[in-house]
Scaffold this motif. Sequence first.
Motif, PDB file in Angstrom:
ATOM      1  N   ARG A 174      59.453  26.404  32.036  1.00  6.83           N
ATOM      2  CA  ARG A 174      58.463  27.297  32.020  1.00  6.83           C
ATOM      3  C   ARG A 174      58.862  28.897  31.478  1.00  6.83           C
ATOM      4  NH1 ARG A 174      54.352  28.770  36.197  1.00  6.83           N
ATOM      5  NH2 ARG A 174      53.134  29.331  34.463  1.00  6.83           N
ATOM      6  N   LYS A 175      59.921  29.111  31.954  1.00  4.11           N
ATOM      7  CA  LYS A 175      60.545  30.496  31.646  1.00  4.11           C
ATOM      8  C   LYS A 175      61.209  30.543  30.245  1.00  4.11           C
ATOM      9  CE  LYS A 175      62.808  31.263  35.456  1.00  4.11           C
ATOM     10  NZ  LYS A 175      63.777  31.872  36.313  1.00  4.11           N
ATOM     11  N   ASN A 232      46.748  38.030  47.525  1.00  5.68           N
ATOM     12  CA  ASN A 232      48.143  38.072  47.128  1.00  5.68           C
ATOM     13  C   ASN A 232      48.727  37.413  46.032  1.00  5.68           C
ATOM     14  OD1 ASN A 232      48.445  39.811  49.673  1.00  5.68           O
ATOM     15  ND2 ASN A 232      48.071  38.311  50.966  1.00  5.68           N
ATOM     16  N   LEU A 233      48.177  36.985  45.287  1.00  5.54           N
ATOM     17  CA  LEU A 233      48.740  36.176  44.212  1.00  5.54           C
ATOM     18  C   LEU A 233      49.299  37.124  43.146  1.00  5.54           C
ATOM     19  CD1 LEU A 233      46.096  33.226  43.777  1.00  5.54           C
ATOM     20  CD2 LEU A 233      48.384  33.218  44.854  1.00  5.54           C
ATOM     21  N   PRO A 234      50.385  36.781  42.463  1.00  2.87           N
ATOM     22  CA  PRO A 234      50.751  37.843  41.465  1.00  2.87           C
ATOM     23  C   PRO A 234      50.047  37.922  40.249  1.00  2.87           C
ATOM     24  CG  PRO A 234      51.787  35.405  41.280  1.00  2.87           C
ATOM     25  CD  PRO A 234      51.079  35.496  42.472  1.00  2.87           C
ATOM     26  N   ASP A 235      49.887  38.889  39.456  1.00  2.00           N
ATOM     27  CA  ASP A 235      49.169  39.269  38.372  1.00  2.00           C
ATOM     28  C   ASP A 235      49.791  40.103  37.495  1.00  2.00           C
ATOM     29  OD1 ASP A 235      47.058  39.500  36.738  1.00  2.00           O
ATOM     30  OD2 ASP A 235      45.822  40.619  37.710  1.00  2.00           O
ATOM     31  N   LYS A 236      50.292  39.675  36.462  1.00  2.42           N
ATOM     32  CA  LYS A 236      50.986  40.289  35.407  1.00  2.42           C
ATOM     33  C   LYS A 236      50.051  40.274  34.061  1.00  2.42           C
ATOM     34  CE  LYS A 236      54.329  42.072  35.622  1.00  2.42           C
ATOM     35  NZ  LYS A 236      54.639  43.318  36.340  1.00  2.42           N
ATOM     36  N   HIS A 237      48.881  39.894  34.310  1.00  2.00           N
ATOM     37  CA  HIS A 237      48.187  39.626  33.194  1.00  2.00           C
ATOM     38  C   HIS A 237      47.655  40.955  32.386  1.00  2.00           C
ATOM     39  CE1 HIS A 237      46.296  35.662  34.110  1.00  2.00           C
ATOM     40  NE2 HIS A 237      47.906  35.661  34.096  1.00  2.00           N
ATOM     41  N   ALA A 238      47.571  42.025  33.340  1.00  2.00           N
ATOM     42  CA  ALA A 238      47.428  43.486  32.913  1.00  2.00           C
ATOM     43  C   ALA A 238      48.513  44.054  31.796  1.00  2.00           C
ATOM     44  CB  ALA A 238      47.045  44.434  33.835  1.00  2.00           C
ATOM     45  N   ASP A 239      49.801  43.936  32.247  1.00  2.00           N
ATOM     46  CA  ASP A 239      50.625  43.978  31.384  1.00  2.00           C
ATOM     47  C   ASP A 239      50.883  43.265  30.166  1.00  2.00           C
ATOM     48  OD1 ASP A 239      51.430  45.948  33.442  1.00  2.00           O
ATOM     49  OD2 ASP A 239      52.951  44.664  34.046  1.00  2.00           O
ATOM     50  N   LEU A 240      50.593  41.976  30.052  1.00  2.00           N
ATOM     51  CA  LEU A 240      50.342  41.341  29.101  1.00  2.00           C
ATOM     52  C   LEU A 240      49.387  41.539  28.061  1.00  2.00           C
ATOM     53  CD1 LEU A 240      51.616  38.566  27.592  1.00  2.00           C
ATOM     54  CD2 LEU A 240      49.906  37.278  29.164  1.00  2.00           C
ATOM     55  N   ASN A 276      58.275  39.569  28.039  1.00  2.00           N
ATOM     56  CA  ASN A 276      58.802  39.973  29.444  1.00  2.00           C
ATOM     57  C   ASN A 276      57.568  39.807  30.412  1.00  2.00           C
ATOM     58  OD1 ASN A 276      61.205  40.777  28.346  1.00  2.00           O
ATOM     59  ND2 ASN A 276      60.761  42.927  28.029  1.00  2.00           N
ATOM     60  N   ALA A 277      56.394  40.032  30.061  1.00  2.00           N
ATOM     61  CA  ALA A 277      55.375  40.121  31.073  1.00  2.00           C
ATOM     62  C   ALA A 277      55.236  38.724  31.449  1.00  2.00           C
ATOM     63  CB  ALA A 277      53.965  40.787  30.468  1.00  2.00           C
ATOM     64  N   MET A 278      55.112  37.768  30.212  1.00  2.00           N
ATOM     65  CA  MET A 278      54.818  36.426  30.673  1.00  2.00           C
ATOM     66  C   MET A 278      56.204  35.984  31.653  1.00  2.00           C
ATOM     67  SD  MET A 278      53.089  33.887  30.648  1.00  2.00           S
ATOM     68  CE  MET A 278      51.984  34.339  29.436  1.00  2.00           C
ATOM     69  N   ALA A 279      57.248  36.268  31.294  1.00  2.00           N
ATOM     70  CA  ALA A 279      58.286  35.860  32.062  1.00  2.00           C
ATOM     71  C   ALA A 279      58.147  36.120  33.591  1.00  2.00           C
ATOM     72  CB  ALA A 279      59.751  36.319  31.575  1.00  2.00           C
ATOM     73  N   GLU A 280      57.799  37.368  33.862  1.00  4.70           N
ATOM     74  CA  GLU A 280      57.503  37.696  35.009  1.00  4.70           C
ATOM     75  C   GLU A 280      56.394  37.139  35.911  1.00  4.70           C
ATOM     76  OE1 GLU A 280      57.235  42.215  35.180  1.00  4.70           O
ATOM     77  OE2 GLU A 280      58.930  42.431  33.996  1.00  4.70           O
ATOM     78  N   ASP A 281      55.283  36.908  35.069  1.00  8.48           N
ATOM     79  CA  ASP A 281      54.296  36.088  35.589  1.00  8.48           C
ATOM     80  C   ASP A 281      54.641  34.582  35.970  1.00  8.48           C
ATOM     81  OD1 ASP A 281      51.139  35.951  36.072  1.00  8.48           O
ATOM     82  OD2 ASP A 281      51.662  34.142  34.627  1.00  8.48           O
ATOM     83  N   VAL A 282      55.561  33.990  35.275  1.00  8.13           N
ATOM     84  CA  VAL A 282      55.801  32.834  35.467  1.00  8.13           C
ATOM     85  C   VAL A 282      56.798  32.687  36.729  1.00  8.13           C
ATOM     86  CG1 VAL A 282      57.299  30.944  34.668  1.00  8.13           C
ATOM     87  CG2 VAL A 282      55.946  31.673  33.033  1.00  8.13           C
ATOM     88  N   HIS A 283      57.754  33.746  36.779  1.00  8.29           N
ATOM     89  CA  HIS A 283      58.811  33.801  37.885  1.00  8.29           C
ATOM     90  C   HIS A 283      58.162  34.135  38.922  1.00  8.29           C
ATOM     91  CE1 HIS A 283      62.335  34.866  39.760  1.00  8.29           C
ATOM     92  NE2 HIS A 283      61.928  35.966  40.337  1.00  8.29           N
TER      93      HIS A 283
END
Length: 232
Positions: A95-96, A183-191, A205-212
Motif C-alpha cells: 500500500r505504501k 479516532n480514525l486517522p484522516d489525512k484527506h484534508a491535506d491530500l 506524502n499525504a497519501m503515504a501518511e494516510d496509509v501508514h
Amino acid sequence: MLKNSAPPEAAKPPKRPAHQSVYEQLRDLILFGELAPGQAVTIQGIADQLDAGITPVREAIRRLTSDGALNMMGNRRVIVPQITERCIDELDFMRKTLEPKLAGRAVAHITDATLTRLQAQDAALNTAIAQGDIRSYLTHNYRFHATLYACAEAPIITATVDRLWLRFGPSLRVVCGRYGTLNLPDKHADLLDALALRDVSGAENAMAEDVHQGMVQIRDALKDTSLLHRFD
C-alpha cells in the motif's frame, strides 16, 4: 408522413448480468466488514441473503476466492480469511508503495469537477465520523480512494490496489469497533489541499501518511481483539 406517431422509446441501458450484480453485492459485504474475518457462511446462506440463485453466487465466490477475499471450506462453506501479522507487513509495504504513486499520478489528470466530487465525498465521510456511522464511513472512505485512483490512468496498479483493499477492508470494521469513528486517522484534508495546488509531492506524502496511520491502527486493533495470528 405518419400522423400521431409515437416518439421513439429512449434507449435503455443494458441490464447487468446476474452474476456481476451478485459479485458486486458479495464483494461489498466483504469489503465493508459485513462478513467478518473468520466468519464462515454457507453458499446457500449467501444466496438467501442476496436473494440470488446458486449459480451466480458460485461464480461470485470463485472470483472472490481468486482475489484472495474468500477461502473455500468443506460442506459448501466459505470464510473471510483472518488477517495475519505477515499479511499486514506485506499489505503495509504494498500500500505504501502503490497508493502514494497513484495519488501523485492523479494530480496530472484530475479535473475541477473530480476535485469537487472528492470534496463532497470527504464531507460525507466526515459526517459519518461525527455520527458514528461505521458503514457510511467505510463506504465513503473507499469511494474517496477509488475516485482518486481512477484519475491516475494506471489501470494495472489501480486493479492491484483494489484487490489489496479486499484483503484488509474487513479488518477496518474491527478498527472502527475498537477505536470508534472519531479516532480514525484522516489525512484527506491535506491530500485535497495538495490536489487543489496540483502538488505531486504533497499528494504522495499525504497519501503515504494516510496509509501508514490506517495500517498501524489495523495492527493494533487486531492484536487487541486476538484476531492477529503470529507466525513462528
